[in-house]
Design a protein around this motif. Structure first.
Motif, PDB file in Angstrom:
ATOM      1  N   GLU A   5      -5.977   6.669  -1.262  1.00  0.00           N
ATOM      2  CA  GLU A   5      -5.492   6.481  -2.619  1.00  0.00           C
ATOM      3  C   GLU A   5      -6.578   6.913  -3.599  1.00  0.00           C
ATOM      4  N   PRO A   8      -6.157   3.361  -6.875  1.00  0.00           N
ATOM      5  CA  PRO A   8      -5.318   2.240  -6.446  1.00  0.00           C
ATOM      6  C   PRO A   8      -5.008   1.302  -7.611  1.00  0.00           C
ATOM      7  N   ARG A   9      -3.833   0.711  -7.537  1.00  0.00           N
ATOM      8  CA  ARG A   9      -3.434  -0.243  -8.565  1.00  0.00           C
ATOM      9  C   ARG A   9      -4.259  -1.519  -8.434  1.00  0.00           C
ATOM     10  N   THR A  11      -4.531  -5.322  -8.159  1.00  0.00           N
ATOM     11  CA  THR A  11      -3.594  -6.288  -7.603  1.00  0.00           C
ATOM     12  C   THR A  11      -3.826  -7.709  -8.090  1.00  0.00           C
ATOM     13  N   ARG A  62       0.562  -1.899  -1.498  1.00  0.00           N
ATOM     14  CA  ARG A  62      -0.719  -1.751  -0.801  1.00  0.00           C
ATOM     15  C   ARG A  62      -0.736  -2.697   0.388  1.00  0.00           C
ATOM     16  N   SER A  63      -1.082  -2.165   1.534  1.00  0.00           N
ATOM     17  CA  SER A  63      -1.097  -3.002   2.730  1.00  0.00           C
ATOM     18  C   SER A  63      -2.448  -3.683   2.939  1.00  0.00           C
ATOM     19  N   GLN A  64      -3.509  -3.153   2.363  1.00  0.00           N
ATOM     20  CA  GLN A  64      -4.829  -3.745   2.535  1.00  0.00           C
ATOM     21  C   GLN A  64      -4.901  -5.061   1.773  1.00  0.00           C
TER      22      GLN A  64
END
Length: 96
Positions: A5, A8-9, A11, A62-64
């Motif tokens: 990414e 990244p957004r 969160t 996002r999976s992280q």
């Protein structure tokens, strides 16, 4: 191949949004629900915050750290609703 990414957004806003919704719902429960039903509705609102936190974090895509963010949202909502519930308890003890 995994594409990284670039931007990244953030969160953390989703976690804080769930806390804010928990506060608003807790105050609404205090204003509109009779005293004998408040505890039950606070539990229902915590379940709603769980679903909201799950949905918000899925929306971010996002999976992280997904489970950590969902857990942070729900734990914060639990603390917010717990403080509001303690306020209801203290208000019930004080005469008047």
């Amino acid at each position: 191949m995994v594409v990284p990414e670039l931007a990244p957004r953030r969160t953390f806003g989703g976690v804080v949004a769930v806390w804010g919704v928990a506060a608003v719902v807790g105050v609404a429960i205090g204003a509109f629900v009779p005293a004998e039903w408040r505890a039950a509705w606070l539990i229902v609102s915590l379940g709603g915050c769980l679903l909201l936190s799950f949905g918000v974090q899925l929306w971010f895509g996002r999976s992280q750290g997904f489970t950590e963010r969902v857990a942070a949202g729900v734990l914060g909502a639990l603390l917010v609703l717990g403080v509001i519930s303690a306020g209801f308890g203290l208000a019930a003890v004080v005469p008047g």
